[in-house]
Design an enzyme around this catalytic site. Structure first.
Site, PDB file in Angstrom:
ATOM      1  N   ARG A  54       0.828  -1.211   0.000  1.00 41.54           N
ATOM      2  CA  ARG A  54       0.000   0.000   0.000  1.00 41.54           C
ATOM      3  C   ARG A  54       0.860   1.259   0.000  1.00 41.54           C
ATOM      4  O   ARG A  54       0.544   2.250  -0.642  1.00 41.54           O
ATOM      5  CB  ARG A  54      -0.972   0.009   1.196  1.00 41.54           C
ATOM      6  N   ASP A 180      -9.077  19.195 -14.367  1.00 42.10           N
ATOM      7  CA  ASP A 180      -9.305  17.804 -14.759  1.00 42.10           C
ATOM      8  C   ASP A 180      -8.962  17.712 -16.242  1.00 42.10           C
ATOM      9  O   ASP A 180      -9.666  18.257 -17.088  1.00 42.10           O
ATOM     10  CB  ASP A 180     -10.773  17.433 -14.485  1.00 42.10           C
ATOM     11  N   LYS A 205      -9.818   6.559 -18.917  1.00 39.58           N
ATOM     12  CA  LYS A 205     -10.241   7.033 -20.220  1.00 39.58           C
ATOM     13  C   LYS A 205      -9.067   6.970 -21.209  1.00 39.58           C
ATOM     14  O   LYS A 205      -8.627   5.889 -21.518  1.00 39.58           O
ATOM     15  CB  LYS A 205     -10.834   8.437 -20.082  1.00 39.58           C
TER      16      LYS A 205
HETATM   17  C1  LIG Z   1     -14.563   9.324 -15.699  1.00 35.88           C
HETATM   18  C2  LIG Z   1     -14.188  10.673 -15.248  1.00 35.88           C
HETATM   19  C3  LIG Z   1     -13.870  10.930 -13.904  1.00 35.88           C
HETATM   20  C4  LIG Z   1     -13.963   9.870 -12.831  1.00 35.88           C
HETATM   21  O1  LIG Z   1     -13.016   8.860 -13.019  1.00 35.88           O
HETATM   22  P1  LIG Z   1     -13.237   7.317 -12.585  1.00 35.88           P
HETATM   23  O2  LIG Z   1     -11.989   6.673 -13.078  1.00 35.88           O
HETATM   24  O3  LIG Z   1     -14.479   6.835 -13.273  1.00 35.88           O
HETATM   25  O4  LIG Z   1     -13.378   7.297 -11.113  1.00 35.88           O
HETATM   26  C5  LIG Z   1     -13.459  12.207 -13.580  1.00 35.88           C
HETATM   27  N1  LIG Z   1     -13.410  13.200 -14.495  1.00 35.88           N
HETATM   28  C6  LIG Z   1     -13.729  12.989 -15.790  1.00 35.88           C
HETATM   29  C7  LIG Z   1     -13.647  14.120 -16.758  1.00 35.88           C
HETATM   30  C8  LIG Z   1     -14.132  11.727 -16.203  1.00 35.88           C
HETATM   31  O5  LIG Z   1     -14.460  11.544 -17.491  1.00 35.88           O
END
Ligand SMILES: *Cc1c(COP(=O)(O)O)cnc(C)c1O
Length: 385
Positions: A54, A180, A205
């Protein structure tokens, strides 16, 4: 990384950072380390700092090195999901009574985490259109937030925010500026270079890129903040597992070429939709008609693979989403295969009826790397359906 290697280009860093051949065997691909614990040479005698899975794992370290290199940051931390990464950052920074100023079409899960989890711990939330810096200035003026949180391009309406301008406003108010960067990826946009403090990723993604691994990451320059977030990563434990970290690293190696193709196909799909009489509106920053086009052209080196469109009604939007065949109807985005999402009832169902709700006429496409003729033929038949 050595000073020499940090001068290399993006694609070279993506392939090589953190990926030196294995010292013991020369294996060009470093082995995946599954061990949960590490032999000590006498009590406290750690080899390479590794003690327990961890707190640290060499495969995770390799991914973190690669992530820091491609975003141009000093520190990267990887997590079990994008939301786990967001949670670690928010817990490290916020205290009861602090406020987050959030873009009005951020990822639904980000809104849910802040409103329904951290809200119970006294964290306050306000929502603003981040692409409108005058609106941001006014919102900051009412009460200085602790964090400004933006997605650019945003999800799913592809609004573009001027990161440099936002960072100036945020820093003048003493706020931490978080971007983000899931949609653009560092292949197309590097927010730290525009003054952002922290970059957030859902590596699920484009970074993973093959729809086969869930993960998240934070990249930042500030040593003190990295130490605080690193403590949360260790103390809470939402870390990437070794196989997840390795899959993500493998995906990142091809990020530059994938984003090139996603951007080419995205532009072709957006242009096709724009010229189609059944389509009411297309949201794609590569189109000159997009209000953020000029800014996107300056801030990004490509426009990416996410294209949203509005049809004449919610019913028409649902029918289109359900009629596509090569595009799979599914949540998520950023994989090599094309996906279609109906935000109102799928990814953004949790923000229905709130300020962050998505219009019912809107459909979001994640344009993959397939042959463009096949993608356009599929869109054409679905629009006629
Ligand atoms: C999918 C997504 C998240 C969250 O991520 P997870 O891996 O599903 O927890 C955050 N921000 C954006 C822009 C996303 O597309």
């Amino acid at each position: 990384m050595s000073a020499q290697s940090s001068a290399r280009g993006f694609a070279s860093l993506a392939v090589h950072a953190g990926q030196e051949p294995d010292e013991a065997t020369g294996a060009v691909i470093p082995p995946v380390h599954f061990s949960t614990t590490y032999a000590q040479d006498g009590i406290g005698g750690l080899r390479g700092g590794y003690e327990y899975g961890r707190s640290g794992n060499p495969t995770r370290t390799a991914l973190q090195t690669q992530l820091a290199a491609i975003e141009g940051g000093a520190h990267a931390l990887s997590f079990a999901s994008g939301l786990a990464a967001e949670d670690a950052l928010l817990r490290a920074v916020l205290r009861p009574g602090d406020e987050v100023l959030l873009g009005n079409d951020v990822y639904g899960g980000t809104f849910r985490l802040l409103s329904r989890v951290l809200g119970d711990w006294g964290v306050k939330l306000r929502v603003v259109d981040m692409s409108d810096l005058d609106a941001v200035r006014a919102a900051i003026g009412e009460q200085a937030p602790r964090i400004l949180w933006v997605e650019t391009p945003s999800n799913p309406l592809l609004r573009i925010t001027d990161i440099t301008g936002l960072a100036e406003l945020g820093h003048a108010a003493g706020a931490l500026v978080v971007v983000d960067n899931t949609f653009a990826t560092p292949a197309l946009q590097r927010p730290l270079s525009y003054g952002a403090d922290v970059v957030v990723h859902s590596t699920t993604k484009y970074l993973g890129g093959h729809s086969d691994v869930v993960g998240g990451a934070l990249v930042m320059n500030d040593d003190e903040l990295a130490e605080k977030v690193g403590f949360i990563q260790f103390a809470v434990g939402a870390v990437s597992g070794p196989l997840d970290a390795w899959l993500t690293t493998r995906g990142i190696k091809t990020l530059a070429v994938r984003m090139q193709r996603h951007s080419e196909n995205g532009m072709a799909v957006a242009s096709f939709l724009d010229a189609h009489d059944r389509v009411a509106r297309v949201y794609y920053p590569g189109l000159e008609s997009h209000p953020g086009h000029e800014l996107a052209a300056r801030q990004m080196s490509g426009f990416g693979g996410i294209v949203s469109l509005a049809l004449e009604s919610g019913e028409a939007a649902r029918r289109f989403a359900e009629s596509l065949r090569l595009f799979t109807l599914a949540e998520s985005l950023g994989g090599v295969e094309s996906l279609v999402n109906y935000p109102d009832a799928m990814t953004h169902a949790s923000v229905r009826g709130t300020e962050a709700a998505v219009p019912v006429e809107v459909v979001r496409l994640s344009v993959g790397i397939e042959d463009i003729d096949d993608l356009l033929a599929d869109i054409e038949q679905a629009l006629e359906a």
